[in-house]
Design a protein around this motif. Structure first.
Motif, PDB file in Angstrom:
ATOM      1  N   VAL A 132       0.689  -1.353   0.011  1.00 21.35           N
ATOM      2  CA  VAL A 132       0.036   0.034  -0.047  1.00 21.35           C
ATOM      3  C   VAL A 132       0.876   1.323   0.054  1.00 21.35           C
ATOM      4  O   VAL A 132       0.351   2.354  -0.095  1.00 21.35           O
ATOM      5  CB  VAL A 132      -0.670   0.059   1.231  1.00 21.35           C
ATOM      6  CG1 VAL A 132      -1.886  -1.125   1.186  1.00 21.35           C
ATOM      7  CG2 VAL A 132      -0.177   0.148   2.712  1.00 21.35           C
ATOM      8  N   THR A 133       2.301   1.160   0.014  1.00 20.27           N
ATOM      9  CA  THR A 133       3.078   2.201  -0.097  1.00 20.27           C
ATOM     10  C   THR A 133       3.477   2.317  -1.468  1.00 20.27           C
ATOM     11  O   THR A 133       3.965   1.438  -2.070  1.00 20.27           O
ATOM     12  CB  THR A 133       4.321   1.987   0.926  1.00 20.27           C
ATOM     13  OG1 THR A 133       3.917   1.964   2.133  1.00 20.27           O
ATOM     14  CG2 THR A 133       5.349   3.295   0.615  1.00 20.27           C
ATOM     15  N   PRO A 134       3.202   3.297  -2.159  1.00 16.12           N
ATOM     16  CA  PRO A 134       3.248   3.424  -3.658  1.00 16.12           C
ATOM     17  C   PRO A 134       4.742   3.213  -4.195  1.00 16.12           C
ATOM     18  O   PRO A 134       5.047   2.360  -4.964  1.00 16.12           O
ATOM     19  CB  PRO A 134       2.746   4.917  -4.194  1.00 16.12           C
ATOM     20  CG  PRO A 134       1.990   5.162  -2.909  1.00 16.12           C
ATOM     21  CD  PRO A 134       2.511   4.728  -1.851  1.00 16.12           C
ATOM     22  N   TYR A 135       5.605   3.866  -3.421  1.00 14.40           N
ATOM     23  CA  TYR A 135       7.103   3.908  -3.973  1.00 14.40           C
ATOM     24  C   TYR A 135       7.992   3.610  -2.731  1.00 14.40           C
ATOM     25  O   TYR A 135       7.669   3.779  -1.506  1.00 14.40           O
ATOM     26  CB  TYR A 135       7.451   5.191  -4.429  1.00 14.40           C
ATOM     27  CG  TYR A 135       6.588   5.521  -5.870  1.00 14.40           C
ATOM     28  CD1 TYR A 135       6.718   4.829  -7.002  1.00 14.40           C
ATOM     29  CD2 TYR A 135       5.421   6.527  -5.644  1.00 14.40           C
ATOM     30  CE1 TYR A 135       5.872   5.232  -7.980  1.00 14.40           C
ATOM     31  CE2 TYR A 135       4.723   6.859  -6.422  1.00 14.40           C
ATOM     32  CZ  TYR A 135       4.836   6.126  -7.774  1.00 14.40           C
ATOM     33  OH  TYR A 135       3.908   6.705  -8.804  1.00 14.40           O
ATOM     34  N   THR A 136       9.066   2.953  -3.037  1.00 16.36           N
ATOM     35  CA  THR A 136       9.996   2.573  -1.654  1.00 16.36           C
ATOM     36  C   THR A 136      10.381   3.876  -1.285  1.00 16.36           C
ATOM     37  O   THR A 136      10.700   4.921  -1.813  1.00 16.36           O
ATOM     38  CB  THR A 136      11.247   2.022  -2.391  1.00 16.36           C
ATOM     39  OG1 THR A 136      10.706   0.688  -2.584  1.00 16.36           O
ATOM     40  CG2 THR A 136      12.391   1.847  -1.473  1.00 16.36           C
ATOM     41  N   GLY A 172      11.667   9.633   3.196  1.00 19.80           N
ATOM     42  CA  GLY A 172      10.596   9.361   4.214  1.00 19.80           C
ATOM     43  C   GLY A 172      10.996  10.386   5.262  1.00 19.80           C
ATOM     44  O   GLY A 172      10.086  10.311   6.423  1.00 19.80           O
ATOM     45  N   GLU A 173      11.903  11.173   5.241  1.00 23.03           N
ATOM     46  CA  GLU A 173      12.315  11.888   6.386  1.00 23.03           C
ATOM     47  C   GLU A 173      12.735  11.041   7.469  1.00 23.03           C
ATOM     48  O   GLU A 173      13.083   9.924   7.454  1.00 23.03           O
ATOM     49  CB  GLU A 173      11.315  13.062   6.700  1.00 23.03           C
ATOM     50  CG  GLU A 173      11.034  13.853   5.497  1.00 23.03           C
ATOM     51  CD  GLU A 173       9.954  14.797   5.794  1.00 23.03           C
ATOM     52  OE1 GLU A 173       9.204  14.920   6.582  1.00 23.03           O
ATOM     53  OE2 GLU A 173       9.739  15.825   4.866  1.00 23.03           O
ATOM     54  N   ILE A 174      12.605  11.499   8.882  1.00 22.47           N
ATOM     55  CA  ILE A 174      12.973  11.049   9.964  1.00 22.47           C
ATOM     56  C   ILE A 174      11.935  10.540  10.832  1.00 22.47           C
ATOM     57  O   ILE A 174      11.574   9.281  11.160  1.00 22.47           O
ATOM     58  CB  ILE A 174      14.073  11.622  10.651  1.00 22.47           C
ATOM     59  CG1 ILE A 174      15.512  11.823   9.955  1.00 22.47           C
ATOM     60  CG2 ILE A 174      14.369  10.653  11.927  1.00 22.47           C
ATOM     61  CD1 ILE A 174      16.206  12.711  10.674  1.00 22.47           C
ATOM     62  N   LYS A 175      11.058  11.283  11.109  1.00 20.89           N
ATOM     63  CA  LYS A 175       9.920  11.139  12.080  1.00 20.89           C
ATOM     64  C   LYS A 175       8.893  10.292  11.669  1.00 20.89           C
ATOM     65  O   LYS A 175       8.051   9.653  12.565  1.00 20.89           O
ATOM     66  CB  LYS A 175       9.553  12.337  12.620  1.00 20.89           C
ATOM     67  CG  LYS A 175       8.947  13.466  11.502  1.00 20.89           C
ATOM     68  CD  LYS A 175       8.362  14.801  12.223  1.00 20.89           C
ATOM     69  CE  LYS A 175       7.742  15.654  10.974  1.00 20.89           C
ATOM     70  NZ  LYS A 175       7.411  16.977  11.380  1.00 20.89           N
ATOM     71  N   ASN A 176       8.678  10.111  10.590  1.00 22.14           N
ATOM     72  CA  ASN A 176       7.343   9.423   9.916  1.00 22.14           C
ATOM     73  C   ASN A 176       7.469   8.054   9.761  1.00 22.14           C
ATOM     74  O   ASN A 176       6.807   7.013   9.239  1.00 22.14           O
ATOM     75  CB  ASN A 176       6.999  10.189   8.847  1.00 22.14           C
ATOM     76  CG  ASN A 176       6.344  11.650   9.258  1.00 22.14           C
ATOM     77  OD1 ASN A 176       5.702  11.824  10.258  1.00 22.14           O
ATOM     78  ND2 ASN A 176       6.480  12.589   8.174  1.00 22.14           N
ATOM     79  N   MET A 177       8.965   7.545   9.828  1.00 21.06           N
ATOM     80  CA  MET A 177       9.278   6.185   9.048  1.00 21.06           C
ATOM     81  C   MET A 177       8.932   4.944  10.391  1.00 21.06           C
ATOM     82  O   MET A 177       9.177   5.130  11.555  1.00 21.06           O
ATOM     83  CB  MET A 177      10.531   6.157   9.006  1.00 21.06           C
ATOM     84  CG  MET A 177      11.134   6.900   8.034  1.00 21.06           C
ATOM     85  SD  MET A 177      10.433   6.488   6.294  1.00 21.06           S
ATOM     86  CE  MET A 177      11.493   4.986   6.057  1.00 21.06           C
ATOM     87  N   THR A 178       8.117   3.987   9.836  1.00 21.46           N
ATOM     88  CA  THR A 178       7.981   2.769  10.774  1.00 21.46           C
ATOM     89  C   THR A 178       8.994   1.720  10.446  1.00 21.46           C
ATOM     90  O   THR A 178       8.798   0.922  11.296  1.00 21.46           O
ATOM     91  CB  THR A 178       6.580   2.252  10.289  1.00 21.46           C
ATOM     92  OG1 THR A 178       6.736   1.909   8.739  1.00 21.46           O
ATOM     93  CG2 THR A 178       5.449   3.292  10.555  1.00 21.46           C
ATOM     94  N   ALA A 179      10.132   1.958   9.617  1.00 25.64           N
ATOM     95  CA  ALA A 179      11.256   1.068   9.243  1.00 25.64           C
ATOM     96  C   ALA A 179      12.050   2.197   8.493  1.00 25.64           C
ATOM     97  O   ALA A 179      11.719   3.185   8.130  1.00 25.64           O
ATOM     98  CB  ALA A 179      10.563  -0.068   8.517  1.00 25.64           C
ATOM     99  N   MET A 180      13.379   1.665   8.542  1.00 23.26           N
ATOM    100  CA  MET A 180      14.230   2.431   8.145  1.00 23.26           C
ATOM    101  C   MET A 180      14.186   2.683   6.371  1.00 23.26           C
ATOM    102  O   MET A 180      14.554   3.511   5.935  1.00 23.26           O
ATOM    103  CB  MET A 180      15.706   1.892   8.218  1.00 23.26           C
ATOM    104  CG  MET A 180      16.460   2.061   9.511  1.00 23.26           C
ATOM    105  SD  MET A 180      16.470   4.160  10.022  1.00 23.26           S
ATOM    106  CE  MET A 180      16.812   4.152  11.859  1.00 23.26           C
ATOM    107  N   ILE A 181      13.631   1.438   5.843  1.00 26.34           N
ATOM    108  CA  ILE A 181      13.288   1.313   4.250  1.00 26.34           C
ATOM    109  C   ILE A 181      11.856   0.658   4.188  1.00 26.34           C
ATOM    110  O   ILE A 181      11.757  -0.321   4.986  1.00 26.34           O
ATOM    111  CB  ILE A 181      14.436   0.371   3.753  1.00 26.34           C
ATOM    112  CG1 ILE A 181      15.788   1.009   3.781  1.00 26.34           C
ATOM    113  CG2 ILE A 181      14.123   0.172   2.429  1.00 26.34           C
ATOM    114  CD1 ILE A 181      16.893   0.185   3.204  1.00 26.34           C
ATOM    115  N   ILE A 182      11.199   1.146   3.615  1.00 26.22           N
ATOM    116  CA  ILE A 182       9.691   0.585   3.310  1.00 26.22           C
ATOM    117  C   ILE A 182       9.835   0.411   1.705  1.00 26.22           C
ATOM    118  O   ILE A 182       9.769   1.199   0.814  1.00 26.22           O
ATOM    119  CB  ILE A 182       8.730   1.507   3.681  1.00 26.22           C
ATOM    120  CG1 ILE A 182       8.681   1.868   5.127  1.00 26.22           C
ATOM    121  CG2 ILE A 182       7.266   0.838   3.418  1.00 26.22           C
ATOM    122  CD1 ILE A 182       7.721   2.799   5.581  1.00 26.22           C
ATOM    123  N   ILE A 183       9.833  -0.956   1.153  1.00 29.76           N
ATOM    124  CA  ILE A 183       9.757  -1.422  -0.134  1.00 29.76           C
ATOM    125  C   ILE A 183       8.132  -1.265  -0.622  1.00 29.76           C
ATOM    126  O   ILE A 183       7.378  -1.867   0.032  1.00 29.76           O
ATOM    127  CB  ILE A 183      10.179  -2.781  -0.412  1.00 29.76           C
ATOM    128  CG1 ILE A 183      11.711  -2.939   0.131  1.00 29.76           C
ATOM    129  CG2 ILE A 183      10.016  -3.097  -1.729  1.00 29.76           C
ATOM    130  CD1 ILE A 183      12.409  -4.215   0.089  1.00 29.76           C
TER     131      ILE A 183
END
Length: 364
Positions: free
Chosen positions: A215-219, A309-320
């Protein structure tokens, strides 16, 4: 699911049933002020379904419905088999806004006892494995396999299960999502410069994990990773005589389309390797998955389809994200707790829309 669609097979789940409690219900439909659980015996179980694309939620009734699926030998779909005890939640029709036309609901595939994949595996007493092959075309369907570790045949008779590499799935406490651990990212074989602790994951699943999200359009990358990644990508692109042009939102790195050559795996740009537990285990991303074409207002460009993804909004360091999953076969093996990945199936001269959907009467 939009329950305004007529159905003769569904029934409401009682709000005082053990199953309603297991679903995490917090309320009953008509007895919010009930003095005892018995007062709710004839009232439906209420859940809070959400649209994971728009991030909106509402209340809805938990129901038990019949579900029918085609069996397959990995080559063709066969006869339809069904089970009558499929649990789902009704929702208001407005909750489907933001999804493609004709969509009647959302199917959860995460780590849950009530996800679609878990319910199918339990009902058919099959392996807790499912595979996704998401089409890169809005007009041609992809395919999902449930309860099967393969084979997965795609025209012209290529078994994509034999193309899979594997990396462990990481259990992230309290999270229903699927996580893996990347150790580095390479662009055209060149490692991006990172403090390695940013991707480190401890034995409990905490740290610099990588999440998979359709559901995340782009990594989406943590800012520190994004900066190093885009700098390396731009440097490697100059070796292909590519020159940056004006960026097009939401992307920051774009090239004129007439400067970019086309190949069977998409535009000719530097390859991106997501390196897993060792240097020889990597998910290779070619131009078809790394780039996004934007043609509007007299502009025609290829843009790097990765976001900061900036810093504060990330639920993981990388979201594929979903774009990077298109025309890649992904196998979620929950028996062995591992992810199988093919890299782009275009490299094998097929696509996720090339499953043979012609029904075979020999399968039952």
């Amino acid at each position: 699911m939009d329950c305004s669609i007529p159905s003769s097979t569904h029934r409401s789940l009682s709000c005082n049933s053990p199953l309603c409690s297991a679903l995490g219900s917090r309320a009953c439909a008509k007895c919010f002020n009930a003095h005892s659980p018995d007062d709710c015996s004839s009232n439906p179980c209420i859940l809070t379904p959400s649209n994971s694309v728009t991030h909106k939620s509402s209340t809805g009734t938990a129901i038990v419905e019949a579900l029918a699926l085609a069996v397959t030998d990995g080559r063709n779909p066969g006869q339809v088999k069904g089970f009558s005890e499929f649990l789902l939640s009704c929702s208001k029709k407005c909750l489907l806004k933001g999804l493609m036309k004709g969509v009647a609901g959302l199917a959860g595939l995460g780590r849950s006892n009530f996800s679609l994949s878990t319910q199918i595996s339990t009902s058919f007493v099959s392996t807790r494995t499912f595979a996704l092959c998401v089409s890169g075309s809005p007009s041609a369907p992809g395919v999902a396999f449930f309860g099967s570790a393969g084979p997965y045949y795609f025209l012209p008779q290529i078994d994509l299960s034999k193309t899979l590499n594997y990396t462990p799935l990481i259990l992230n406490p309290g999270q229903p999502d699927y996580f893996i651990n990347l150790t580095s990212i390479k662009v055209n074989g060149v490692s991006i410069q990172l403090n390695q602790t940013i991707l480190a994951v401890d034995q409990h699943g905490f740290g610099g994990t990588t999440k998979l999200s359709t559901v995340t359009p782009y990594t989406t990358l943590h800012s520190n990773i994004y900066k190093a990644f885009t700098e390396t990508f731009v440097n490697e692109s100059t070796k292909l005589n590519l020159t940056l042009t004006n960026a097009m939102e939401p992307f920051n790195v774009c090239y004129n389309a007439d400067e970019v050559l086309d190949t069977t795996v998409g535009p000719m740009v530097p390859t991106v390797d997501l390196v897993m537990n060792s240097d020889d285990v990597f998910w290779r991303i070619f131009g078809s998955n790394s780039m996004v074409r934007i043609a509007r207002d007299g502009v025609d460009v290829w843009c790097l389809g990765f976001l900061d993804g900036e810093i504060k909004n990330m639920t993981a360091m990388i979201i594929i994200g979903g774009h990077q999953m298109e025309n890649n076969l992904l196998q979620f093996d929950l028996e062995q707790q591992r992810l199988g990945f093919s890299s782009s199936v275009l490299a094998y001269k097929t696509s996720c829309s090339n499953f043979n959907f012609t029904t075979s009467s020999n399968l039952s």
